[in-house]
Design a protein around this motif. Structure first.
Motif, PDB file in Angstrom:
ATOM      1  N   VAL A 151       0.830  -1.205   0.000  1.00  0.00           N
ATOM      2  CA  VAL A 151       0.000   0.000   0.000  1.00  0.00           C
ATOM      3  C   VAL A 151       0.869   1.262   0.000  1.00  0.00           C
ATOM      4  N   SER A 152       1.962   1.227   0.760  1.00  0.00           N
ATOM      5  CA  SER A 152       2.815   2.413   0.877  1.00  0.00           C
ATOM      6  C   SER A 152       3.555   2.722  -0.414  1.00  0.00           C
ATOM      7  N   THR A 153       3.792   1.707  -1.240  1.00  0.00           N
ATOM      8  CA  THR A 153       4.453   1.944  -2.520  1.00  0.00           C
ATOM      9  C   THR A 153       3.599   2.837  -3.417  1.00  0.00           C
ATOM     10  N   LEU A 154       2.292   2.798  -3.231  1.00  0.00           N
ATOM     11  CA  LEU A 154       1.395   3.664  -4.000  1.00  0.00           C
ATOM     12  C   LEU A 154       1.692   5.136  -3.739  1.00  0.00           C
ATOM     13  N   ILE A 155       2.144   5.436  -2.518  1.00  0.00           N
ATOM     14  CA  ILE A 155       2.495   6.831  -2.194  1.00  0.00           C
ATOM     15  C   ILE A 155       3.594   7.327  -3.125  1.00  0.00           C
ATOM     16  N   ALA A 156       4.590   6.472  -3.355  1.00  0.00           N
ATOM     17  CA  ALA A 156       5.695   6.854  -4.237  1.00  0.00           C
ATOM     18  C   ALA A 156       5.213   7.065  -5.661  1.00  0.00           C
ATOM     19  N   ILE A 157       4.320   6.197  -6.126  1.00  0.00           N
ATOM     20  CA  ILE A 157       3.824   6.299  -7.499  1.00  0.00           C
ATOM     21  C   ILE A 157       3.173   7.657  -7.749  1.00  0.00           C
ATOM     22  N   PHE A 158       2.387   8.120  -6.778  1.00  0.00           N
ATOM     23  CA  PHE A 158       1.625   9.352  -6.972  1.00  0.00           C
ATOM     24  C   PHE A 158       2.356  10.617  -6.519  1.00  0.00           C
ATOM     25  N   SER A 159       3.486  10.469  -5.826  1.00  0.00           N
ATOM     26  CA  SER A 159       4.152  11.663  -5.293  1.00  0.00           C
ATOM     27  C   SER A 159       5.547  11.919  -5.860  1.00  0.00           C
TER      28      SER A 159
ATOM     29  N   PHE B 157      10.265   3.065   4.010  1.00  0.00           N
ATOM     30  CA  PHE B 157      11.095   2.503   2.943  1.00  0.00           C
ATOM     31  C   PHE B 157      10.313   2.394   1.636  1.00  0.00           C
ATOM     32  N   ALA B 158       9.058   1.989   1.721  1.00  0.00           N
ATOM     33  CA  ALA B 158       8.281   1.662   0.526  1.00  0.00           C
ATOM     34  C   ALA B 158       8.019   2.855  -0.374  1.00  0.00           C
ATOM     35  N   TRP B 159       7.955   4.061   0.194  1.00  0.00           N
ATOM     36  CA  TRP B 159       7.753   5.225  -0.668  1.00  0.00           C
ATOM     37  C   TRP B 159       9.025   6.054  -0.860  1.00  0.00           C
ATOM     38  N   SER B 160      10.157   5.479  -0.453  1.00  0.00           N
ATOM     39  CA  SER B 160      11.403   6.225  -0.644  1.00  0.00           C
ATOM     40  C   SER B 160      12.511   5.330  -1.209  1.00  0.00           C
ATOM     41  N   TRP B 161      13.319   4.773  -0.346  1.00  0.00           N
ATOM     42  CA  TRP B 161      14.512   4.058  -0.798  1.00  0.00           C
ATOM     43  C   TRP B 161      14.192   2.775  -1.559  1.00  0.00           C
ATOM     44  N   GLY B 162      13.051   2.174  -1.322  1.00  0.00           N
ATOM     45  CA  GLY B 162      12.699   0.958  -2.045  1.00  0.00           C
ATOM     46  C   GLY B 162      12.617   1.175  -3.544  1.00  0.00           C
ATOM     47  N   PRO B 163      11.632   1.955  -4.003  1.00  0.00           N
ATOM     48  CA  PRO B 163      11.519   2.177  -5.448  1.00  0.00           C
ATOM     49  C   PRO B 163      12.507   3.194  -6.006  1.00  0.00           C
ATOM     50  N   LEU B 164      12.889   4.201  -5.201  1.00  0.00           N
ATOM     51  CA  LEU B 164      13.689   5.291  -5.755  1.00  0.00           C
ATOM     52  C   LEU B 164      15.158   4.910  -5.962  1.00  0.00           C
ATOM     53  N   GLY B 165      15.661   3.957  -5.199  1.00  0.00           N
ATOM     54  CA  GLY B 165      17.023   3.488  -5.452  1.00  0.00           C
ATOM     55  C   GLY B 165      17.153   2.958  -6.868  1.00  0.00           C
ATOM     56  N   TRP B 166      16.137   2.220  -7.314  1.00  0.00           N
ATOM     57  CA  TRP B 166      16.134   1.675  -8.667  1.00  0.00           C
ATOM     58  C   TRP B 166      15.783   2.743  -9.698  1.00  0.00           C
ATOM     59  N   LEU B 167      14.822   3.596  -9.373  1.00  0.00           N
ATOM     60  CA  LEU B 167      14.411   4.632 -10.314  1.00  0.00           C
ATOM     61  C   LEU B 167      15.567   5.579 -10.654  1.00  0.00           C
ATOM     62  N   VAL B 168      16.232   6.094  -9.636  1.00  0.00           N
ATOM     63  CA  VAL B 168      17.302   7.061  -9.867  1.00  0.00           C
ATOM     64  C   VAL B 168      18.439   6.435 -10.669  1.00  0.00           C
ATOM     65  N   SER B 169      18.794   5.188 -10.341  1.00  0.00           N
ATOM     66  CA  SER B 169      19.900   4.550 -11.071  1.00  0.00           C
ATOM     67  C   SER B 169      19.527   4.257 -12.518  1.00  0.00           C
ATOM     68  N   SER B 170      18.234   4.195 -12.821  1.00  0.00           N
ATOM     69  CA  SER B 170      17.819   4.000 -14.214  1.00  0.00           C
ATOM     70  C   SER B 170      17.798   5.306 -14.991  1.00  0.00           C
ATOM     71  N   GLU B 171      17.876   6.441 -14.291  1.00  0.00           N
ATOM     72  CA  GLU B 171      17.783   7.743 -14.936  1.00  0.00           C
ATOM     73  C   GLU B 171      19.138   8.431 -15.146  1.00  0.00           C
ATOM     74  N   ILE B 172      20.118   8.117 -14.331  1.00  0.00           N
ATOM     75  CA  ILE B 172      21.303   8.978 -14.250  1.00  0.00           C
ATOM     76  C   ILE B 172      22.410   8.635 -15.238  1.00  0.00           C
ATOM     77  N   PHE B 173      22.388   7.438 -15.846  1.00  0.00           N
ATOM     78  CA  PHE B 173      23.465   7.060 -16.761  1.00  0.00           C
ATOM     79  C   PHE B 173      23.207   7.585 -18.169  1.00  0.00           C
ATOM     80  N   PRO B 174      24.250   8.093 -18.858  1.00  0.00           N
ATOM     81  CA  PRO B 174      24.085   8.504 -20.254  1.00  0.00           C
ATOM     82  C   PRO B 174      23.849   7.289 -21.135  1.00  0.00           C
ATOM     83  N   LEU B 175      23.316   7.519 -22.329  1.00  0.00           N
ATOM     84  CA  LEU B 175      22.909   6.435 -23.211  1.00  0.00           C
ATOM     85  C   LEU B 175      24.021   5.435 -23.484  1.00  0.00           C
ATOM     86  N   GLU B 176      25.224   5.933 -23.780  1.00  0.00           N
ATOM     87  CA  GLU B 176      26.307   5.037 -24.203  1.00  0.00           C
ATOM     88  C   GLU B 176      26.772   4.089 -23.100  1.00  0.00           C
ATOM     89  N   THR B 177      26.504   4.399 -21.845  1.00  0.00           N
ATOM     90  CA  THR B 177      26.916   3.502 -20.746  1.00  0.00           C
ATOM     91  C   THR B 177      25.734   3.049 -19.898  1.00  0.00           C
TER      92      THR B 177
END
Length: 513
Positions: free
Chosen positions: A338-346, A403-423
């Motif tokens: 349920v708490s993961t939904l908070i991250a989705i909407f915020s 954890f569910a609305w912060s470090w759980g999903p955002l650890g993966w989200l941020v690491s999927s956003e920060i790398f340039p295309l070639e790497t």
């Protein structure tokens, strides 16, 4: 917790015509079962390791200590092989993930997903039929191979089809990406519920729990023959005509020429990097590499897998009965979903950094209070009162919520956003491998640490949370609202510390598709 996340496509600054096609719905459904499969395996081990029939068959010494009145509460489950039952999966996942990356590049994502499903199915069968500890561990290794091979590949198949909704979409990119994390939490919850009911089945309850992993594996295997290969994967392997045909099928329209050309350009940029892992070590690529890696180290040292893997064991340490400990795990699993939904909407409104900081503050408060309560009330051989036990369960739910609305999903989200295309592929693999390695370490060491550190282990985790909060505030750039292909210029080159890594290269020297 270990997980996978949709890697947002870099895309261009334009929208492309598309329809919601049957292929998109099928791929999304397949990805959903992938999430459930990963989550189920995370949640199932803790409940099984608390079942008496399972302990009596494979870990008789632990069973004896568990029921010995004068045995130290904190040390009842301290057994290197019991911890290996949980941790071995993640060690195998690291190796399988690297092998799958090579296999996928050469043969495509569909056969890689099929191999992952077969590995997972074999692991489930070996576990459900296990006659001894070696057979049980081998089964876990096969499960790990399935997790490692499928952790990125299943999501890439899904991403290639559903990217019509997230391509360069800065306004709700984060929430859409976190949806897969939600499916993992649902899988964990399902595992907790299954454990609760199978624990009442004498002798064979644990077999039903472990065998349940075969169900999503079969669905994934069957589904892999229905879905199409992603256009990017086909183009990468020189099958441009087939890639164009597949893109039209996924989009549901014939006017895909501009998008097709963009995918070709993006693929060419990525392919120009012959040694992507060496490229990661170059000075301009160090900021995302360092931040992406450290985020995953920090994510595991939040202590979440202490709860996800060993919640029933932890509750029994406090004196809960078998049924009460498993029902408490169901409660925490429900809070997690349920708490993961908070991250989705915020996440796309509040931003990544703000959620990470506030989430860590919630978690450090909960960990300190839990440590203080257990230090006072849980001694070596006593049981805590019912009131104290309920308070601790509530505090654990507060921790899981944070954890569910912060470090759980955002650890993966941020690491999927920060790398340039070639790497991006190599950088994301490095992040996944780091996560799996830290998960292995935590799973293998926690019960021993609990025995030696007792209640102070919660203060140890709290100290890590303080460190990671300071690190995020000082070192992590905000990625909210920044297009993926502009991340270097608008995030890293504007950061007070990391901008020095780009002094020798102007914005125009950063290659983009």
């Amino acid at each position: 917790m270990p997980a996978a996340i949709v890697i947002a496509d870099s895309g261009g600054s334009q929208d492309f015509p598309a329809k919601l096609t049957l292929q998109v719905l099928i791929c999304t459904t397949i990805a959903a079962f992938g999430g459930l499969m990963f989550g189920y395996d995370i949640g199932i081990s803790g409940g099984v390791t608390s079942m008496d029939d399972f302990l009596l068959k494979f870990f008789p010494n632990v069973y004896t200590r568990k029921h010995h009145v004068r045995e130290n509460n904190y040390c009842k489950f301290d057994d290197v092989y019991l911890q290996l039952f949980t941790s071995s999966l993640y060690l195998a996942a690291i190796l399988a993930s690297g092998a799958a990356s090579i296999f996928c590049r050469k043969y495509g994502r569909k056969p890689t997903m099929q191999a992952a499903s077969v590995f997972f199915f074999i692991g489930a069968i070996l576990n459900v039929a296990a006659l001894n500890l070696p057979m049980l561990i081998v089964g876990r290794l096969f499960l790990g191979a399935g997790v490692g091979a499928g952790n990125q590949r299943i999501l890439m198949v899904e991403t290639g089809s559903t990217t019509i909704y997230i391509r360069n979409c800065t306004s709700n990119r984060g929430g859409l990406n976190i949806c897969f994390q939600l499916l993992i939490t649902v899988g964990i919850l399902v595992a907790n519920i299954v454990n609760y009911f199978t624990s009442n089945i004498k002798k064979y309850g644990w077999r039903y729990s472990l065998g349940g992993a075969a169900v999503p594996a079969i669905i994934l295997l069957v589904g892999s023959f229905v879905i199409v290969e992603t256009p990017a994967s086909l183009i990468e392997r020189g099958k441009k005509d087939e890639g164009l045909k597949t893109l039209k099928k996924i989009r549901g329209v014939d006017n895909v020429d501009k998008e097709f050309e963009e995918i070709i350009r993006a693929t060419e940029v990525a392919n120009r990097i012959k040694h992507p892992y060496k490229e990661l070590l170059k000075r301009p690529n160090r900021p995302p590499l360092i931040c992406g890696t450290i985020l995953h180290i920090y994510q595991q040292f939040t202590g979440i897998n202490v709860i996800m893997f060993y919640a029933p064991v932890l509750f029994q340490t406090m004196g809960f009965g078998a049924s009460a400990s498993l029902s408490s795990a169901v409660i925490t699993g429900s809070v997690n979903s349920v708490s993961t939904l908070i991250a989705i909407f915020s996440v796309d409104k509040a931003g990544r950094k703000k959620l990470l900081i506030y989430g860590a503050l919630v978690m450090v408060t909960a960990q300190c209070v839990i440590g203080g309560i257990l230090h006072v009330h849980l001694k070596s051989t006593n049981k805590v009162s019912e009131t104290v036990a309920i308070v601790v369960v509530i505090l654990i739910c507060v921790f899981v919520n944070g954890f569910a609305w912060s470090w759980g999903p955002l650890g993966w989200l941020v690491s999927s956003e920060i790398f340039p295309l070639e790497t991006r592929n190599s950088g994301y693999f490095f992040s996944v491998a780091t996560n799996m390695l830290c998960t292995f370490i935590i799973a293998q060491a926690f019960l021993t640490m609990l025995c030696h550190m007792r209640a102070y282990i919660f203060f140890f985790i709290a100290a890590w949370l303080v460190i990671m909060n300071v690190s995020v505030m000082a070192m992590l750039p905000e990625t909210k609202g920044i297009p993926i292909d502009e991340m270097v210029e608008k995030a890293w080159m504007q950061h007070w510390f990391w901008k020095r890594f780009y002094k020798s290269a102007g914005a125009g020297d950063i290659e983009k598709p």
